[in-house]
Design a protein around this motif. Structure first.
Motif, short mmCIF file in Angstrom:
data_model
loop_
_atom_site.label_atom_id
_atom_site.label_comp_id
_atom_site.label_asym_id
_atom_site.label_seq_id
_atom_site.Cartn_x
_atom_site.Cartn_y
_atom_site.Cartn_z
N TYR A 49 5.29 1.01 10.46
CA TYR A 49 5.45 0.56 9.08
C TYR A 49 5.36 1.71 8.08
CZ TYR A 49 0.46 1.22 9.50
OH TYR A 49 -0.75 1.77 9.76
N ALA A 50 4.88 2.86 8.51
CA ALA A 50 4.60 3.96 7.58
C ALA A 50 5.76 4.92 7.39
CB ALA A 50 3.37 4.73 8.06
N ALA A 52 2.10 3.66 13.97
CA ALA A 52 2.24 3.21 12.58
C ALA A 52 3.71 3.10 12.18
CB ALA A 52 1.50 4.18 11.65
N ASN A 76 1.27 -0.13 2.34
CA ASN A 76 0.39 0.78 3.09
C ASN A 76 -0.78 1.19 2.19
OD1 ASN A 76 -0.78 2.69 4.72
ND2 ASN A 76 1.16 3.67 5.28
#
Length: 193
Positions: free
Chosen positions: A58-59, A56, A157
């Motif tokens: 992007y998190a 992940a 998100n």
């Protein structure tokens, strides 16, 4: 008549007492067990953190590249688990580490704590693991006397934002850090612990 005897009850043994905080241990084998980590547990934290950054990217504000190569050494991982006043947790489900989260003091005044590094592995999602981690961090924050628990999240998100809102977090007016695109900012959410 024969005399009836009550069976003798014994407390279950914790196989890794240095990792298990008694108030965080859950005896149901289908519920996640939360373990508090210290700097000697750096290899476990490293394994989960690298998995999180891979699965992940992007998190998180950090990237996998930040924590690999020259950034991937024991002293750095130990240092991450030695943040003064922090609570570092992993969740174990069905005998396997599947998630992580930390609570850290967020300001010099000591009024706010921050929830950071929350990640739940794909196989454990939808099983209440994120809720358990957030609940434990919120209890820790309250016990430490913090009046606010806050976090930063990527505004795209949606799954994480839904998890946080379900756990009482709401958007604040505080501007988040600038994201990698140089235009958008992270959302800052907060709640009372």
């Amino acid at each position: 008549m024969s005399e009836l005897h009550e069976p003798e009850l014994h407390e279950p043994e914790l196989h890794e007492p240095e990792l298990c905080a008694p108030d965080l241990h859950e005896s149901d084998p289908h519920e996640p067990e939360l373990r508090r980590l210290g700097s000697d547990d750096w290899a476990l934290w490293r394994e989960l953190r690298l998995a999180a950054l891979t699965e992940a990217p992007y998190a998180f504000g950090s990237t996998l590249a930040d924590w690999q190569g020259a950034g991937d050494h024991e002293a750095r991982w130990r240092s991450r688990l030695e943040i003064p006043g922090a609570l570092d947790l992993v969740a174990v489900l069905d005998g396997r580490p599947v998630a992580m989260a930390s609570g850290v003091p967020a300001d010099e005044v000591g009024a706010a704590a921050e929830l950071i590094s929350l990640w739940v592995g794909p196989a454990a999602r939808g099983r209440g693991v994120g809720d358990r981690l957030i609940g434990a961090i919120a209890r820790w924050a309250a016990e430490q006397g913090f009046t606010t628990l806050k976090l930063a999240v990527n505004p795209d998100n949606d799954a994480a934002i839904a998890l946080y809102r379900r756990n009482g977090f709401a958007e604040t007016d505080e501007p988040g850090d600038l994201m990698a695109d140089g235009v958008r900012r992270e959302l800052i959410l907060a709640r009372k612990p």
